[in-house]
Design an enzyme around this catalytic site. Sequence first.
Site, PDB file in Angstrom:
ATOM      1  N   ILE A  72      17.435  -5.233   8.735  1.00 16.90           N
ATOM      2  CA  ILE A  72      16.620  -6.410   9.060  1.00 16.90           C
ATOM      3  C   ILE A  72      15.659  -6.033  10.182  1.00 16.90           C
ATOM      4  O   ILE A  72      16.074  -5.562  11.249  1.00 16.90           O
ATOM      5  CB  ILE A  72      17.501  -7.611   9.493  1.00 16.90           C
ATOM      6  CG1 ILE A  72      18.528  -7.930   8.394  1.00 16.90           C
ATOM      7  CG2 ILE A  72      16.625  -8.824   9.791  1.00 16.90           C
ATOM      8  CD1 ILE A  72      19.446  -9.096   8.723  1.00 16.90           C
ATOM      9  N   TYR A  73      14.400  -6.250   9.928  1.00 20.76           N
ATOM     10  CA  TYR A  73      13.350  -5.974  10.907  1.00 20.76           C
ATOM     11  C   TYR A  73      12.829  -7.309  11.440  1.00 20.76           C
ATOM     12  O   TYR A  73      12.927  -8.338  10.762  1.00 20.76           O
ATOM     13  CB  TYR A  73      12.189  -5.214  10.243  1.00 20.76           C
ATOM     14  CG  TYR A  73      12.561  -3.823   9.774  1.00 20.76           C
ATOM     15  CD1 TYR A  73      13.390  -3.646   8.660  1.00 20.76           C
ATOM     16  CD2 TYR A  73      12.091  -2.696  10.428  1.00 20.76           C
ATOM     17  CE1 TYR A  73      13.734  -2.365   8.232  1.00 20.76           C
ATOM     18  CE2 TYR A  73      12.422  -1.414  10.000  1.00 20.76           C
ATOM     19  CZ  TYR A  73      13.256  -1.265   8.907  1.00 20.76           C
ATOM     20  OH  TYR A  73      13.605  -0.002   8.485  1.00 20.76           O
ATOM     21  N   ALA A  74      12.273  -7.283  12.628  1.00 23.34           N
ATOM     22  CA  ALA A  74      11.628  -8.500  13.142  1.00 23.34           C
ATOM     23  C   ALA A  74      10.350  -8.098  13.864  1.00 23.34           C
ATOM     24  O   ALA A  74      10.304  -7.055  14.532  1.00 23.34           O
ATOM     25  CB  ALA A  74      12.566  -9.264  14.075  1.00 23.34           C
TER      26      ALA A  74
ATOM     27  N   ASN B 147      -4.682 -18.730  12.805  1.00 21.03           N
ATOM     28  CA  ASN B 147      -4.188 -19.592  13.914  1.00 21.03           C
ATOM     29  C   ASN B 147      -5.187 -19.607  15.066  1.00 21.03           C
ATOM     30  O   ASN B 147      -5.419 -20.634  15.682  1.00 21.03           O
ATOM     31  CB  ASN B 147      -2.866 -19.133  14.545  1.00 21.03           C
ATOM     32  CG  ASN B 147      -2.003 -18.291  13.668  1.00 21.03           C
ATOM     33  OD1 ASN B 147      -2.509 -17.417  12.996  1.00 21.03           O
ATOM     34  ND2 ASN B 147      -0.715 -18.551  13.682  1.00 21.03           N
ATOM     35  N   CYS B 148      -5.742 -18.420  15.334  1.00 16.99           N
ATOM     36  CA  CYS B 148      -6.589 -18.281  16.518  1.00 16.99           C
ATOM     37  C   CYS B 148      -7.881 -19.084  16.393  1.00 16.99           C
ATOM     38  O   CYS B 148      -8.545 -19.350  17.397  1.00 16.99           O
ATOM     39  CB  CYS B 148      -6.900 -16.802  16.773  1.00 16.99           C
ATOM     40  SG  CYS B 148      -5.411 -15.786  16.743  1.00 16.99           S
TER      41      CYS B 148
ATOM     42  N   TYR C 147     -24.902   3.323  28.223  1.00 18.62           N
ATOM     43  CA  TYR C 147     -25.805   2.576  29.103  1.00 18.62           C
ATOM     44  C   TYR C 147     -27.232   2.562  28.578  1.00 18.62           C
ATOM     45  O   TYR C 147     -27.813   3.595  28.250  1.00 18.62           O
ATOM     46  CB  TYR C 147     -25.813   3.181  30.524  1.00 18.62           C
ATOM     47  CG  TYR C 147     -27.005   2.704  31.323  1.00 18.62           C
ATOM     48  CD1 TYR C 147     -27.168   1.340  31.598  1.00 18.62           C
ATOM     49  CD2 TYR C 147     -27.990   3.577  31.763  1.00 18.62           C
ATOM     50  CE1 TYR C 147     -28.278   0.875  32.289  1.00 18.62           C
ATOM     51  CE2 TYR C 147     -29.104   3.121  32.462  1.00 18.62           C
ATOM     52  CZ  TYR C 147     -29.244   1.768  32.714  1.00 18.62           C
ATOM     53  OH  TYR C 147     -30.338   1.308  33.375  1.00 18.62           O
TER      54      TYR C 147
ATOM     55  N   ARG D 151       0.829  -1.220   0.000  1.00 21.45           N
ATOM     56  CA  ARG D 151       0.000   0.000   0.000  1.00 21.45           C
ATOM     57  C   ARG D 151       0.860   1.266   0.000  1.00 21.45           C
ATOM     58  O   ARG D 151       0.445   2.309  -0.470  1.00 21.45           O
ATOM     59  CB  ARG D 151      -0.949   0.008   1.208  1.00 21.45           C
ATOM     60  CG  ARG D 151      -2.071  -1.018   1.094  1.00 21.45           C
ATOM     61  CD  ARG D 151      -3.179  -0.753   2.089  1.00 21.45           C
ATOM     62  NE  ARG D 151      -2.774  -0.972   3.463  1.00 21.45           N
ATOM     63  CZ  ARG D 151      -2.832  -2.145   4.095  1.00 21.45           C
ATOM     64  NH1 ARG D 151      -3.267  -3.215   3.456  1.00 21.45           N
ATOM     65  NH2 ARG D 151      -2.457  -2.262   5.344  1.00 21.45           N
TER      66      ARG D 151
ATOM     67  N   LYS E  48     -24.335   2.698  36.839  1.00 22.61           N
ATOM     68  CA  LYS E  48     -22.995   2.636  37.444  1.00 22.61           C
ATOM     69  C   LYS E  48     -22.308   1.464  36.762  1.00 22.61           C
ATOM     70  O   LYS E  48     -22.480   0.307  37.159  1.00 22.61           O
ATOM     71  CB  LYS E  48     -23.097   2.355  38.945  1.00 22.61           C
ATOM     72  CG  LYS E  48     -23.419   3.564  39.777  1.00 22.61           C
ATOM     73  CD  LYS E  48     -23.375   3.167  41.254  1.00 22.61           C
ATOM     74  CE  LYS E  48     -24.106   4.180  42.089  1.00 22.61           C
ATOM     75  NZ  LYS E  48     -24.898   3.586  43.151  1.00 22.61           N
TER      76      LYS E  48
HETATM   77  P1  FAD Z   1       2.998 -16.850  12.883  1.00 21.62           P
HETATM   78  O1  FAD Z   1       1.654 -16.315  12.639  1.00 21.62           O
HETATM   79  O2  FAD Z   1       3.115 -18.135  13.639  1.00 21.62           O
HETATM   80  O3  FAD Z   1       3.701 -17.020  11.484  1.00 21.62           O
HETATM   81  C1  FAD Z   1       5.013 -17.468  11.375  1.00 21.62           C
HETATM   82  C2  FAD Z   1       5.180 -18.235  10.075  1.00 21.62           C
HETATM   83  O4  FAD Z   1       6.536 -18.221   9.743  1.00 21.62           O
HETATM   84  C3  FAD Z   1       4.787 -19.692  10.207  1.00 21.62           C
HETATM   85  O5  FAD Z   1       3.752 -20.023   9.295  1.00 21.62           O
HETATM   86  C4  FAD Z   1       6.070 -20.449   9.898  1.00 21.62           C
HETATM   87  O6  FAD Z   1       5.841 -21.603   9.119  1.00 21.62           O
HETATM   88  C5  FAD Z   1       6.860 -19.434   9.110  1.00 21.62           C
HETATM   89  N1  FAD Z   1       8.309 -19.635   9.218  1.00 21.62           N
HETATM   90  C6  FAD Z   1       9.039 -19.823  10.343  1.00 21.62           C
HETATM   91  N2  FAD Z   1      10.343 -19.943  10.032  1.00 21.62           N
HETATM   92  C7  FAD Z   1      10.430 -19.818   8.689  1.00 21.62           C
HETATM   93  C8  FAD Z   1      11.519 -19.864   7.784  1.00 21.62           C
HETATM   94  N3  FAD Z   1      12.766 -20.037   8.207  1.00 21.62           N
HETATM   95  N4  FAD Z   1      11.252 -19.717   6.479  1.00 21.62           N
HETATM   96  C9  FAD Z   1       9.980 -19.514   6.029  1.00 21.62           C
HETATM   97  N5  FAD Z   1       8.935 -19.471   6.842  1.00 21.62           N
HETATM   98  C10 FAD Z   1       9.152 -19.620   8.167  1.00 21.62           C
HETATM   99  N6  FAD Z   1      -3.282 -14.731  19.558  1.00 21.62           N
HETATM  100  C11 FAD Z   1      -4.250 -13.879  19.955  1.00 21.62           C
HETATM  101  O7  FAD Z   1      -3.978 -12.685  20.072  1.00 21.62           O
HETATM  102  N7  FAD Z   1      -5.516 -14.322  20.205  1.00 21.62           N
HETATM  103  C12 FAD Z   1      -5.863 -15.620  20.053  1.00 21.62           C
HETATM  104  O8  FAD Z   1      -7.019 -15.995  20.266  1.00 21.62           O
HETATM  105  C13 FAD Z   1      -4.874 -16.540  19.661  1.00 21.62           C
HETATM  106  N8  FAD Z   1      -5.154 -17.854  19.516  1.00 21.62           N
HETATM  107  C14 FAD Z   1      -4.190 -18.705  19.075  1.00 21.62           C
HETATM  108  C15 FAD Z   1      -4.505 -20.046  18.907  1.00 21.62           C
HETATM  109  C16 FAD Z   1      -3.547 -20.934  18.457  1.00 21.62           C
HETATM  110  C17 FAD Z   1      -3.892 -22.380  18.305  1.00 21.62           C
HETATM  111  C18 FAD Z   1      -2.249 -20.468  18.141  1.00 21.62           C
HETATM  112  C19 FAD Z   1      -1.206 -21.418  17.634  1.00 21.62           C
HETATM  113  C20 FAD Z   1      -1.915 -19.141  18.311  1.00 21.62           C
HETATM  114  C21 FAD Z   1      -2.883 -18.245  18.783  1.00 21.62           C
HETATM  115  N9  FAD Z   1      -2.588 -16.895  18.984  1.00 21.62           N
HETATM  116  C22 FAD Z   1      -3.559 -16.041  19.401  1.00 21.62           C
HETATM  117  C23 FAD Z   1      -1.224 -16.381  18.769  1.00 21.62           C
HETATM  118  C24 FAD Z   1      -1.078 -15.736  17.397  1.00 21.62           C
HETATM  119  O9  FAD Z   1      -1.522 -16.629  16.433  1.00 21.62           O
HETATM  120  C25 FAD Z   1       0.375 -15.384  17.198  1.00 21.62           C
HETATM  121  O10 FAD Z   1       0.743 -14.465  18.194  1.00 21.62           O
HETATM  122  C26 FAD Z   1       0.630 -14.773  15.833  1.00 21.62           C
HETATM  123  O11 FAD Z   1       0.237 -15.642  14.825  1.00 21.62           O
HETATM  124  C27 FAD Z   1       2.102 -14.445  15.684  1.00 21.62           C
HETATM  125  O12 FAD Z   1       2.365 -13.991  14.412  1.00 21.62           O
HETATM  126  P2  FAD Z   1       3.796 -14.234  13.736  1.00 21.62           P
HETATM  127  O13 FAD Z   1       3.712 -13.638  12.392  1.00 21.62           O
HETATM  128  O14 FAD Z   1       4.840 -13.801  14.668  1.00 21.62           O
HETATM  129  O15 FAD Z   1       3.916 -15.819  13.645  1.00 21.62           O
END
Ligand code: FAD
Length: 595
Positions: A288-290, A42-43, A436, A22, A444
Amino acid sequence: MSAYVIVGGVAGGATAAARLRRLDERAQIIVLERGQYVSFANCGLPYHIGEVIPNRESLLVSTPEKLKGEFNLDVRTEHEVVAIDRAAKEVIVRDLKEGRCYRLAYDKLILSPGAKPIRPKLPGADLPGVYTLRDIPDTEAIKAVVDELVKHNGSRGRPPLALVVGGGFIGLEMAENLATRGLKVALVEMMEQVLLPLDFEMAAILHHHLRAKGVRLSLGDGLKAIEPGAGGGLRAILSSGKSVEADLILLAIGVRPESELARAAGLELGPQGHVIVNEFMQTSDPDIYAVGDVIQVVHPVTGAPVAIPLAGPANRQARIAADHIAGRKTPYRGTLGTSIVKVFELTAACAGANSRTLKQLGIPFLSSITHSPDHAGYYPGATTQTVKLLYAPGDGRLLGAQVVGQKAVDRTIDVLAVAIQTRLSVYDLEHLELAYAPQYGSAKDAVNVAGYVAANRLRGDSVLVEWSDIAHLDPQRYGILDVRTQAEWEAGHIPGAVHIPNTELRRRLSELSKDKEWVVYCAVGRRAYVMERMLRQHGYRVANLTGGWTTYKLATEPQSNLMDVERCKTEVSMGPHALVSLTAGDSQDKMDLKD
Ligand code: FAD
């Protein structure tokens, strides 16, 4: 033309890519994802296993094709980044389908590889039937087993059994969803409570509810080993020596950051292996960002570094990183840990710091507990919300909030989360004007009431003691006064208490000695507060038990109810009705709120 490479294509990765597009239409944006899917929910995974989300496709928020069409992103699934060559500004990628490696140049690299579930190095932790839950393949594997167990329900002479190890967010969600599918669920947690972001007495509400819902709960007990069990199942051996038979074991004991790439590339990591970033999400290498679960951030209340693996922060951090790459300097404001989870019919939520963290960091705080209706008590369907506030003793600045209840918990915690973020005090909560009408709130509001109680304390209008103080009161110096009705008293009371109902106390004052300090309590604290004010004006030294009998009872009753294998077999042989009567007899599930 700039080349932006993103590692990980789910929460943080997909958001960063879309935001970058964007802001920069011309850039080459490549998303590398090790798994088969990008941008999945994931959630929602536990709820697909529980068939609350019946359609698997609903979990797939986007696909590489859609991301190409809408955002012109080059999304490569089953492509794993195996190394970062910082000097050459290239990543080394393994194409998992073709089995070949190639180099890819970047101008800016964003790491969003997430965190992986911890699989402890215990005997049997890798046995078939032992699972962790992170992604779609994990979900499919667990769901297939659950489907099979449900199909052959009772074929082993008992209902299918599941053991969930770990009482965090995912463990609790899975316990509910497995139970929803008809499995008998045991939950084992090494700590004395589930959901560690909550304080003990708030988690105790969940313990009570879990037991009432038939979950066998074992607290303060860890998993020691897993071995093959009877009839082709598994047997989990716990540190206490107890054993639990299960057809399926889910390990939900936490996550570890996927920071191997960052470590190998020499990026700076924190003590638990999380990548250290600045307020723009730059690592120790500015190109590099994380973002997301792999990083540690600063907690805005405590100022301490923390790792909070949640989807909201991952998405916001991704936006900050993309903005910075595109030349917009928007600093990240830290992660408060605002979170919420459904546990059967209850919802638990929190924001900011809890007592444990504040004590560990030596930050002074006070706390108070209130029980309020989620909407006007006279309008049908009102339920109770329990709200705990933690605040600074001096200026009353809000440091943390926890809410457990059946309805509108999301609304209450969100108001409190904003209050914490904007550095409001408990005095400010008294003045918040919130929506409310009888269906939605109270004149309250639960937030106002929590503010009144905390501010009353700070102004010296009320002295509060906590449920945990009661056991330490010297009976020579302190008396405990129960001001509830006769019926409430007879249903249970604090040992050693004196009972004088609030409606009689004014005319029976002579029965109370002024030589003692009195701790007054009622069901939740409101009647006791009125009596506290009255007694004080008659020259008594008085305190109110915060949260009242409701909190005291929940926190002091036995929390665990894990049955051993023999009892489980007996129960099963008695048939399903026995299960119902055992759990129903456990204790009443609804909180009794007379105030
Ligand atoms: P992710 O979304 O996990 O994505 C990381 C991706 O990077 C993965 O798909 C992985 O395969 C890929 N990867 C890793 N290493 C490499 C590599 N070397 N090369 C290429 N790809 C790679 N959070 C909430 O706030 N509320 C919720 O209700 C909630 N419920 C959840 C339920 C479950 C079952 C799970 C597992 C998580 C839940 N979370 C929840 C947490 C939330 O999903 C994570 O905090 C969020 O997805 C983190 O985002 P991320 O991008 O850091 O990692």
